[in-house]
Design a protein around this motif. Structure first.
Motif, PDB file in Angstrom:
ATOM      1  N   LYS A   1       0.085   6.765  -6.651  1.00 33.16           N
ATOM      2  CA  LYS A   1      -1.129   7.577  -6.849  1.00 33.16           C
ATOM      3  C   LYS A   1      -0.835   9.048  -6.635  1.00 33.16           C
ATOM      4  CE  LYS A   1      -4.694   4.282  -5.555  1.00 33.16           C
ATOM      5  NZ  LYS A   1      -5.380   3.760  -4.374  1.00 33.16           N
ATOM      6  N   ALA A   2      -0.042   9.340  -5.614  1.00 31.02           N
ATOM      7  CA  ALA A   2       0.222  10.741  -5.264  1.00 31.02           C
ATOM      8  C   ALA A   2       1.202  11.402  -6.231  1.00 31.02           C
ATOM      9  CB  ALA A   2       0.764  10.818  -3.836  1.00 31.02           C
TER      10      ALA A   2
ATOM     11  N   LYS B   1      12.595  -4.106   2.628  1.00 26.54           N
ATOM     12  CA  LYS B   1      12.077  -4.943   3.720  1.00 26.54           C
ATOM     13  C   LYS B   1      11.037  -5.927   3.183  1.00 26.54           C
ATOM     14  CE  LYS B   1      11.566  -2.304   7.489  1.00 26.54           C
ATOM     15  NZ  LYS B   1      10.850  -1.429   8.445  1.00 26.54           N
ATOM     16  N   GLU B   2      10.176  -5.424   2.306  1.00 28.90           N
ATOM     17  CA  GLU B   2       9.105  -6.267   1.746  1.00 28.90           C
ATOM     18  C   GLU B   2       9.687  -7.384   0.861  1.00 28.90           C
ATOM     19  OE1 GLU B   2       5.926  -6.182   2.498  1.00 28.90           O
ATOM     20  OE2 GLU B   2       5.286  -7.675   0.999  1.00 28.90           O
ATOM     21  N   PHE B   3      10.669  -7.048   0.034  1.00 26.11           N
ATOM     22  CA  PHE B   3      11.303  -8.096  -0.785  1.00 26.11           C
ATOM     23  C   PHE B   3      11.959  -9.134   0.129  1.00 26.11           C
ATOM     24  CE2 PHE B   3      11.790  -5.052  -4.572  1.00 26.11           C
ATOM     25  CZ  PHE B   3      10.836  -5.705  -5.330  1.00 26.11           C
TER      26      PHE B   3
ATOM     27  N   ALA C   1       3.749  -3.665  -6.883  1.00 28.52           N
ATOM     28  CA  ALA C   1       2.578  -2.922  -7.378  1.00 28.52           C
ATOM     29  C   ALA C   1       2.330  -3.388  -8.801  1.00 28.52           C
ATOM     30  CB  ALA C   1       2.834  -1.425  -7.355  1.00 28.52           C
ATOM     31  N   GLU C   2       1.108  -3.857  -9.043  1.00 27.99           N
ATOM     32  CA  GLU C   2       0.780  -4.333 -10.395  1.00 27.99           C
ATOM     33  C   GLU C   2      -0.210  -3.386 -11.036  1.00 27.99           C
ATOM     34  OE1 GLU C   2       0.243  -8.641 -11.161  1.00 27.99           O
ATOM     35  OE2 GLU C   2       0.559  -8.812  -8.998  1.00 27.99           O
TER      36      GLU C   2
ATOM     37  N   ASN D   1       0.787  -1.237   0.000  1.00 27.81           N
ATOM     38  CA  ASN D   1       0.000   0.000   0.000  1.00 27.81           C
ATOM     39  C   ASN D   1       0.820   1.288   0.000  1.00 27.81           C
ATOM     40  OD1 ASN D   1      -2.439  -1.197  -0.252  1.00 27.81           O
ATOM     41  ND2 ASN D   1      -2.721  -1.484   1.961  1.00 27.81           N
ATOM     42  N   VAL D   2       1.908   1.286   0.758  1.00 30.52           N
ATOM     43  CA  VAL D   2       2.701   2.518   0.822  1.00 30.52           C
ATOM     44  C   VAL D   2       3.240   2.880  -0.564  1.00 30.52           C
ATOM     45  CG1 VAL D   2       4.799   1.298   1.550  1.00 30.52           C
ATOM     46  CG2 VAL D   2       4.551   3.696   2.099  1.00 30.52           C
TER      47      VAL D   2
END
Ligand code: G4P
Length: 196
Positions: free
Chosen positions: A9-10, A40-42, A176-177, A2-3
């Motif tokens: 988006k921003a 961190k996510e990877f 992000a897809e 989400n981040v």
């Protein structure tokens, strides 16, 4: 993630139905905190894969790649697109054609830094036509190492790279897809799934 999606988006600018500009945090200016979260996510997604090395391509793969390397506690190697003064011996090369830029690059790494049996996580900023990922896979194979997974920051699902790379059988994780850039808007894959 989400981040990342919120950042797209921003700050993402839709340049055309196929190109998204994210120069403010990924391709020109770099947002270190976001890169840390991405790394961190990877690391979280590939923690069971026994990764011993990360391989990316200069330049925009380096920031997310190095953060993933930090969290997995392994070194990062980046393939070069231009000839290097110091990269002279034991060089592995592969040709990568960019449909977006309509140019061919020869990417190269020193054999010294990817060893036989290394378990390599490939990281790149965009997955569009998949040619960069295929080039990296080729380098890992030449080094007789193992591709343990592929981590992509932004995948454009409406282009064919995702299919081409997944068809190789390797695990691909995209943070992000993007399903579409039509009408000047970024539509993420999950969002569309929720609507239908
Ligand atoms: P492929 O590797 O998946 O086949 O993609 P392609 O050849 O089409 O992409 C070539 C370059 O363009 C790559 O960067 C890739 O990251 C970038 N790219 C592709 N689609 C987009 C997009 O929608 N937005 C942005 N911002 N970049 C895109 P590169 O040439 O390696 O550049 P860099 O890593 O030096 O920044």
């Amino acid at each position: 993630m989400n981040v990342l999606k919120n950042k797209i988006k921003a700050e993402g600018v839709v340049l055309s139905e196929t190109v998204l500009k994210v120069d403010s945090f990924l391709n020109h200016q770099v947002d270190p905190e976001l890169m840390m979260e991405i790394g961190k996510e990877f690391a979280h997604r590939f923690k069971e894969e026994g990764i011993t090395k990360i391989l990316t391509i200069e330049s925009s793969g380096i920031a997310p790649g190095v953060m993933a390397a930090l969290y997995l506690n392994v070194p990062l190697v980046f393939a070069r697109k231009k000839k290097s003064l110091t990269l002279t011996e034991g060089v592995l090369t592969s040709k990568v054609y960019s449909f977006t830029k309509q140019e061919e690059n020869t990417i190269s790494i020193s054999r010294e830094y990817i060893q036989k049996n290394d378990r390599v996580l490939l990281i790149d900023d965009f997955l569009a036509n998949g040619q960069a990922a295929l080039g990296l896979i080729d380098l890992v194979k030449q080094a007789e190492a193992v591709v343990a997974g592929i981590g992509i920051v932004i995948e454009k699902s409406f282009q064919n790279g995702g299919k081409i790379v997944r068809d190789t059988g390797y695990r691909v994780e995209s943070l992000a897809e993007i399903e579409s850039l039509e009408n000047g808007e970024v539509q993420f894959k999950e969002e569309e799934a929720t609507v239908s």
